[in-house]
Design an enzyme around this catalytic site. Structure first.
Site, PDB file in Angstrom:
ATOM      1  CB  SER A 138      -0.890   0.029   1.250  1.00  0.00           C
ATOM      2  OG  SER A 138      -1.622   1.248   1.334  1.00  0.00           O
ATOM      3  CE1 TYR A 151      -3.890  -2.072   5.988  1.00  0.00           C
ATOM      4  CE2 TYR A 151      -3.458   0.247   5.497  1.00  0.00           C
ATOM      5  CZ  TYR A 151      -3.755  -1.045   5.069  1.00  0.00           C
ATOM      6  OH  TYR A 151      -3.888  -1.298   3.724  1.00  0.00           O
TER       7      TYR A 151
END
Length: 263
Positions: A138, A151
Site C-alpha cells: 500500500s 496498519y
C-alpha cells in the site's frame, strides 16, 4: 487443471482487491485455490467456476500458523505458478484507544501470516526455479499513519519485504512484485471502523478494485518490481520521499482522525 497456465493461490479473495485478483487469474486460464477467513469465500469460488476455472475455496484464519498450514496442506504438493499474498486487515482510531487483541490481529494477518505462507510456497517455487509472487502492499506504507498507525506500519513492512525478497531471488526464475494501491472502494474502511473519517467516507475519491487488481496482475505477469495505482497515488508516493515525516503524519491525521469526515 489448466495445463498451460497452472495453479494460482490467492489470499483474501472473498471480496475487494483479492476477489478481483482471483478473477484476473481465472480469466487468464489459471485454476485457483482461494482463501479467506470468512464463509463468503465459497460463494466467491462459485463465481470463479462460472468463468471456467477450477476453484477450490479454503476458509482459514491466515493470521494463525494453523490457518496458513491448512491452506498449504490443501495444495497437496501441486506446483503453484502464482502466489498472490493479498490478505490484510485495517484498524483505525488512536493507537492507545485500540484493543491489544485487535492490534495483534492486524500484525498477525498483514505480516506474520503473510511471511509464513510465502516462506512455505516460496521454497517450493525455488525448488522448481519458477513462479510469480505478488504482495498487496500500500502507499500507506510510505506515510506515518496517525490514527491508523499499526496498519500503515505493517504495510511499510510488506512494501520493504517485497523489494528485499525480489533482490534475493533476482538470479532465479521467480519474480516478486508489490502492488501498492491507495484508498480503494472496498469494505476495508467499514471493517477498520473508519467510516466517520475523511478518507473512509468518500467513495468518489477511491479507486475501483477491479482496475487496481488488473494493474497489479499485469505488473506481476510482466515481472515488474512494483506498481503504484492511480495518478494521485503516484504523486502522494513521490511526495512521501520528499516531505518530512512529521508533516506526513499531520497530513494523515487530517484524513484518518475519527470525526474528520464532518470537518
Amino acid at each position: 487443471m489448466a495445463d498451460e497456465a497452472g495453479l494460482a493461490v490467492i489470499t483474501g479473495a472473498s471480496s475487494g482487491i483479492g476477489y478481483e485478483l482471483a478473477r484476473c487469474c481465472a480469466e487468464a486460464g489459471y485454476d485457483l485455490v482461494v482463501a479467506a477467513d470468512e464463509p463468503e469465500i465459497a460463494r466467491a469460488a462459485e463465481d470463479f467456476r462460472a468463468i471456467g476455472a477450477q476453484a477450490e475455496p479454503v476458509q482459514a484464519d491466515l493470521a494463525t500458523a494453523e490457518g496458513v498450514e491448512k491452506l498449504y496442506m490443501t495444495l497437496e504438493d501441486r506446483p503453484v505458478e502464482l502466489l498472490l499474498a493479498n490478505a490484510g486487515q485495517g484498524l483505525g482510531n488512536a493507537f492507545l484507544d485500540q484493543e491489544v487483541a485487535d492490534i495483534r490481529r492486524v500484525v498477525d494477518t498483514n505480516i506474520t501470516g503473510t511471511i509464513l505462507l510465502v516462506h512455505r510456497i516460496g521454497r517450493d517455487m525455488r525448488l522448481r526455479n519458477k513462479g510469480r509472487i505478488l504482495f498487496t502492499g500500500s502507499i500507506a506504507g510510505f506515510m506515518p499513519g496517525s490514527f491508523q498507525a499499526v496498519y500503515n506500519a505493517t504495510k511499510a513492512f510488506v512494501d520493504s519485504f517485497s523489494w528485499a525478497l525480489r533482490n534475493e531471488l533476482k538470479d532465479t526464475g521467480i519474480t516478486v512484485t508489490c502492488l501498492m494501491p491507495g484508498p480503494t472502494d472496498t469494505e476495508f474502511f467499514e471493517r477498520a471502523g473508519m467510516t466517520d473519517t475523511k478518507i473512509g467516507s468518500d467513495p468518489s475519491g477511491m479507486d475501483d478494485p477491479a482496475k487496481v487488481a488488473r494493474i497489479g496482475f499485469e505488473a506481476m505477469m510482466r515481472g515488474d518490481p512494483g506498481v503504484v495505482t492511480g495518478f494521485s497515488n503516484k504523486i502522494q508516493a513521490a511526495m512521501a520521499h520528499l516531505v518530512p515525516a512529521g508533516m506526513l503524519a499531520e497530513m494523515h491525521r487530517k484524513m484518518a482522525e475519527p470525526g474528520s469526515a464532518k470537518r
